[in-house]
Design a protein around this motif. Structure first.
Motif, PDB file in Angstrom:
ATOM      1  N   VAL A  79     130.378 -56.197 112.301  1.00 49.07           N
ATOM      2  CA  VAL A  79     131.429 -55.674 111.424  1.00 49.07           C
ATOM      3  C   VAL A  79     131.983 -54.366 111.992  1.00 49.07           C
ATOM      4  O   VAL A  79     133.197 -54.165 112.049  1.00 49.07           O
ATOM      5  N   MET A  83     135.800 -53.754 113.161  1.00 45.12           N
ATOM      6  CA  MET A  83     136.649 -52.656 112.691  1.00 45.12           C
ATOM      7  C   MET A  83     137.319 -51.958 113.859  1.00 45.12           C
ATOM      8  O   MET A  83     138.508 -51.647 113.822  1.00 45.12           O
ATOM      9  N   ALA A  84     136.527 -51.693 114.898  1.00 44.59           N
ATOM     10  CA  ALA A  84     137.077 -51.010 116.072  1.00 44.59           C
ATOM     11  C   ALA A  84     138.143 -51.880 116.734  1.00 44.59           C
ATOM     12  O   ALA A  84     139.190 -51.377 117.157  1.00 44.59           O
ATOM     13  N   ILE A  86     140.053 -54.334 115.372  1.00 44.50           N
ATOM     14  CA  ILE A  86     141.254 -54.467 114.539  1.00 44.50           C
ATOM     15  C   ILE A  86     142.076 -53.190 114.544  1.00 44.50           C
ATOM     16  O   ILE A  86     143.307 -53.206 114.608  1.00 44.50           O
ATOM     17  N   GLU A  87     141.375 -52.084 114.482  1.00 47.00           N
ATOM     18  CA  GLU A  87     142.046 -50.795 114.429  1.00 47.00           C
ATOM     19  C   GLU A  87     142.949 -50.570 115.635  1.00 47.00           C
ATOM     20  O   GLU A  87     144.016 -49.963 115.525  1.00 47.00           O
ATOM     21  N   PRO A  91     146.283 -51.755 112.997  1.00 45.66           N
ATOM     22  CA  PRO A  91     145.546 -50.991 111.982  1.00 45.66           C
ATOM     23  C   PRO A  91     146.055 -51.212 110.564  1.00 45.66           C
ATOM     24  O   PRO A  91     145.297 -51.049 109.609  1.00 45.66           O
ATOM     25  N   GLU A  92     147.313 -51.594 110.423  1.00 49.08           N
ATOM     26  CA  GLU A  92     147.833 -51.773 109.064  1.00 49.08           C
ATOM     27  C   GLU A  92     147.576 -53.165 108.512  1.00 49.08           C
ATOM     28  O   GLU A  92     147.988 -53.486 107.401  1.00 49.08           O
ATOM     29  N   ALA A  93     146.903 -53.985 109.291  1.00 45.51           N
ATOM     30  CA  ALA A  93     146.717 -55.385 108.901  1.00 45.51           C
ATOM     31  C   ALA A  93     146.005 -55.534 107.561  1.00 45.51           C
ATOM     32  O   ALA A  93     145.065 -54.814 107.262  1.00 45.51           O
ATOM     33  N   ARG A  94     146.492 -56.491 106.774  1.00 46.08           N
ATOM     34  CA  ARG A  94     145.784 -56.929 105.574  1.00 46.08           C
ATOM     35  C   ARG A  94     145.186 -58.303 105.802  1.00 46.08           C
ATOM     36  O   ARG A  94     144.167 -58.645 105.228  1.00 46.08           O
ATOM     37  N   HIS A 121     136.093 -60.007 106.750  1.00 40.79           N
ATOM     38  CA  HIS A 121     136.288 -59.576 105.367  1.00 40.79           C
ATOM     39  C   HIS A 121     135.697 -58.176 105.186  1.00 40.79           C
ATOM     40  O   HIS A 121     136.337 -57.274 104.640  1.00 40.79           O
ATOM     41  N   GLN A 122     134.471 -57.998 105.663  1.00 39.12           N
ATOM     42  CA  GLN A 122     133.814 -56.690 105.554  1.00 39.12           C
ATOM     43  C   GLN A 122     134.544 -55.625 106.356  1.00 39.12           C
ATOM     44  O   GLN A 122     134.436 -54.438 106.067  1.00 39.12           O
ATOM     45  N   ALA A 123     135.212 -56.071 107.404  1.00 37.13           N
ATOM     46  CA  ALA A 123     135.958 -55.107 108.213  1.00 37.13           C
ATOM     47  C   ALA A 123     137.304 -54.783 107.578  1.00 37.13           C
ATOM     48  O   ALA A 123     138.058 -53.982 108.118  1.00 37.13           O
ATOM     49  N   GLY A 124     137.601 -55.434 106.455  1.00 40.33           N
ATOM     50  CA  GLY A 124     138.794 -55.047 105.711  1.00 40.33           C
ATOM     51  C   GLY A 124     139.970 -55.989 105.845  1.00 40.33           C
ATOM     52  O   GLY A 124     141.114 -55.551 105.765  1.00 40.33           O
ATOM     53  N   LEU A 125     139.715 -57.263 106.014  1.00 44.60           N
ATOM     54  CA  LEU A 125     140.817 -58.213 106.162  1.00 44.60           C
ATOM     55  C   LEU A 125     140.635 -59.412 105.236  1.00 44.60           C
ATOM     56  O   LEU A 125     139.514 -59.877 105.003  1.00 44.60           O
ATOM     57  N   ASN A 126     141.739 -59.903 104.720  1.00 40.45           N
ATOM     58  CA  ASN A 126     141.726 -61.190 104.035  1.00 40.45           C
ATOM     59  C   ASN A 126     141.805 -62.268 105.105  1.00 40.45           C
ATOM     60  O   ASN A 126     142.718 -62.254 105.924  1.00 40.45           O
TER      61      ASN A 126
ATOM     62  N   MET B  24     137.048 -54.714  98.468  1.00 44.36           N
ATOM     63  CA  MET B  24     136.556 -54.378  99.808  1.00 44.36           C
ATOM     64  C   MET B  24     137.627 -54.407 100.907  1.00 44.36           C
ATOM     65  O   MET B  24     137.797 -53.418 101.633  1.00 44.36           O
ATOM     66  N   PRO B  25     138.386 -55.497 101.050  1.00 34.46           N
ATOM     67  CA  PRO B  25     139.379 -55.452 102.141  1.00 34.46           C
ATOM     68  C   PRO B  25     140.407 -54.332 101.945  1.00 34.46           C
ATOM     69  O   PRO B  25     140.788 -53.664 102.906  1.00 34.46           O
ATOM     70  N   GLU B  28     138.708 -51.003 102.910  1.00 35.76           N
ATOM     71  CA  GLU B  28     138.533 -50.831 104.358  1.00 35.76           C
ATOM     72  C   GLU B  28     139.878 -50.562 105.035  1.00 35.76           C
ATOM     73  O   GLU B  28     139.967 -49.756 105.962  1.00 35.76           O
ATOM     74  N   ARG B  32     141.044 -47.291 107.134  1.00 34.53           N
ATOM     75  CA  ARG B  32     141.618 -47.475 108.461  1.00 34.53           C
ATOM     76  C   ARG B  32     142.911 -46.671 108.599  1.00 34.53           C
ATOM     77  O   ARG B  32     143.143 -46.003 109.596  1.00 34.53           O
TER      78      ARG B  32
END
Lengths: 431, 431
Positions: A79, A83-84, A86-87, A91-94, A121-126, B24-25, B28, B32
């Motif tokens: 995860v 995160m690294a 995706i960023e 970085p603005e990705a949903r 998902h845990q990294a912040g994405l749908n 959560m998403p 995160e 970010r």
């Protein structure tokens, strides 16, 4: 850095392991500098073979499945790496759209997809799944033996973007190696990130190109460590246009197998290694069609060729003329419960996030284990000393061993990065 | 993302936990985007208090010790985060100089330093320790009860650089809060990176400034989640120039304690909370001098002030006129073996890398636990379900709970980032 795993192995002291451990800060700095110049693949897995006297990658997968074999302990690392990754990209990705294999009927593969979903998902994405398979015409929910479900949806292509119904992703993550070709649906997506890029597909990639890049990496790394690069590099040769139907190209195959066996023999002699050399013959593009041959003696080749021809004829695959790579065989000394095993290292962005053993009780130490009968040992973290310990004897500590595997995995990943740069159709050329 | 720990707690369902898990998403992604605009502190630890109905940070340490309390399972995460941190600052670095506390006689603290060394070594750096203490005139090797040793060397300052004998670092990492002032040796080091920056020292930092920034962060985060920010924000007030020797400033203290108790009481009434409000009174700069007072009733204040005065007189500390912060007390509902406990969250760069419980059997639920008698429970990873599970009931899962603690820890870290930007003496001002 790598997570540290229990391994089933306790082989004699290994000079290479000692050298790698002693050089840890230099190695990590070397990778750091490489990643300033080169872009790591989004994710990858590398099959490693450890012969005791030699340690080398034998296959680098840029569309890895098998994420389900990572243990829960490894997931936070995955995860963090996600995160690294995706960023840097978006970085603005949903939303993240994952494109799975076209026929994901195997429940292990579905578990792997769910694991990827969990990680992102845990990294912040749908996360949603969209299939290239034209038979998927509406959202299709598949059940796993665990009771979990996964929904695969039809892809929707607009003029400039790819998505799903009510789902517009910033990044499209391929988990499909596109070995049968790149669908038009994936072309001209300038507004979105398609990862890995199209030219990472097995319809474009060549193993020989990968191992050429790896050879270069291993030479530079060998210089850093002051070791013979052969200790980490499997030698290879190639033959173009081998045709198992009409037998053309077989002289090239025979002479290269013979030459490679002789080269390996000389190296074994140089190092006083009392083992029987062997070579692996496989298709230069992907793992389909002709399968993988282990050749221990050039005199066995005609019989092996005939078997391959018969198998290809039976599966209507015979008309494929194929480029072939002849690779030095690397023994595996690893065992899990007495079955032959090889470590598989998983990476995301530049980070090693986990690994497991591929185990195959039906295969020998000089054979391909990625075959029917293989299973996976999701290695648990050791009870203590999970980080490499400077004081420990080499060979005595599984974290030390796994650190070494993580280094080799990252070298192969770096080679993949070189390879993708060299084959990038959109690369800017400065004259 | 955070590692997921066993917690000893199993309190009733918590709406906040549910809200945080469901979001959560979005959370995160929010972090970010924040880290695109703001620079995370190099490392930090945050003390969190969980009252069940409310969850809030109560202290943010920018020079964390206690790394020895992280379990081996957490270290790969710390190493991965350290790699990310170093890569951004000084990718070509070979050497890291760590400046420890001036009198590191406590073996727990020495273990923490060795743990930091281990983490940065694995991340690819040669790590050595250099002391600001003028009594350290030559390399001094200290032994730990474990048999390990650590060598502290005298710092060598040249015209433009700080280092050790034959050791020229790219980055100097302070593990010393410089609460007694910033030594000249650390000034004018334009060629090297000094982290955290000088203005993160407790000779410059003010808790009131931190919690002002945190209040802003909690309002924005509260809006994201659609919750009252009070549920994650401890209210505070401040008094300048409180003098325990001559009693000046005591009216300010009394009226603010009274007002804060009343404010908390109103909030408790609003939420139907049947607990007794309390406030914490402490020095606005660091934790030295006056200590930490728990005030449950304004009528107790004169006695508490007298005790503080007597203690300060006994330690010759009485002449310190000090700024004081009056903070809403946050109960802790956590227990480890029936002793009162509070989670401490550790971060490196933007990543949560671990945590543990600070446990103090001699203290009550409304008292400071960071006091004699405290111990640390290095929490092991749970046997399964280490990643937050979307399907589980809130309160029933420790990974879910720890995810929530990691979110709060990161909010406090973000506040520290705002705070350091606001107090940066070298900040560029655009007119």
């Amino acid at each position: 850095m790598v997570p540290h795993l229990i391994t089933a192995l306790n082989v004699p002291i290994n000079e290479l392991e000692q050298r790698i451990l002693d050089s840890m800060p230099a190695i990590e700095r070397w990778f750091r500098l490489e990643w300033m110049e080169h872009t790591p693949p989004f994710y990858s897995s590398v099959d490693v073979r450890n012969a005791g006297f030699k340690l080398a990658p034998v296959a680098t997968n840029l569309f890895p499945g098998g994420w389900n074999n990572l243990t829960p302990e490894m997931l936070p690392l995955a995860v963090q790496a996600a995160m690294a990754a995706i960023e840097k990209i978006c970085p603005e990705a949903r939303n993240l759209l994952v494109v799975p294999e076209n026929h994901p009927r195997n429940s292990f593969y579905l578990s792997s997809l769910l694991q990827l979903k969990r990680i992102f998902h845990q990294a912040g994405l749908n996360v949603r799944f969209g299939s290239l398979n034209p038979e998927i015409k509406e959202p299709t929910t598949l059940s796993l033996p665990t009771g979990e479900t996964i929904t695969i949806e039809p892809l929707i292509r607009s003029d400039r973007r790819l998505g799903l119904k009510d789902f517009d992703p910033c990044t499209i993550l391929l988990n499909n190696d596109l070995s049968t070709g790149i669908p038009g649906m994936l072309e001209d997506l300038e507004e979105q990130y398609l990862l890995p890029p199209r030219h990472a597909s097995w319809s474009v990639r060549r193993k020989s190109r990968h191992f050429k890049a790896y050879e270069e990496v291993s030479k530079r790394f060998g210089k850093l460590l002051g070791i013979d690069p052969w200790l980490i590099n499997p030698m290879y040769a190639q033959c173009d246009e081998v045709n198992f139907a009409d037998g053309s190209g077989m002289e090239c195959l025979t002479s290269n197998v013979e030459a490679m066996l002789a080269k390996v023999k000389r190296k074994y002699k140089e190092y006083g290694i009392n083992e029987k050399p062997f070579v692996i013959v496989k298709a230069d593009n992907g793992s389909h069609g002709m399968g993988i041959m282990t050749v221990r003696d050039v005199r066995d080749l005609p019989e092996l060729i005939e078997k391959t021809r018969a198998r290809m004829a039976a599966s209507d695959d015979l008309n494929n003329v194929t480029d072939v790579i002849i690779q030095e065989g690397v023994l595996t000394n690893e065992r899990v419960n007495e079955a032959v095993a090889e470590p598989v290292v998983y990476m995301m962005d530049r980070y090693v996030v986990g690994g497991f053993y591929r185990v195959n009780a039906e295969r020998g130490v000089d054979e391909n284990l990625n075959a029917p009968g293989s299973s996976f040992v999701p290695l648990a973290f050791a009870d203590n000393g999970r980080l490499p310990q400077a004081g420990e004897k080499p060979g005595s500590s599984s974290p030390n061993r796994f650190y070494m595997y993580g280094v080799i995995g990252r070298l192969a990943m770096l080679a993949a990065s070189y390879e993708l740069e060299a084959t990038d159709p959109d690369a800017e050329v400065y004259d």
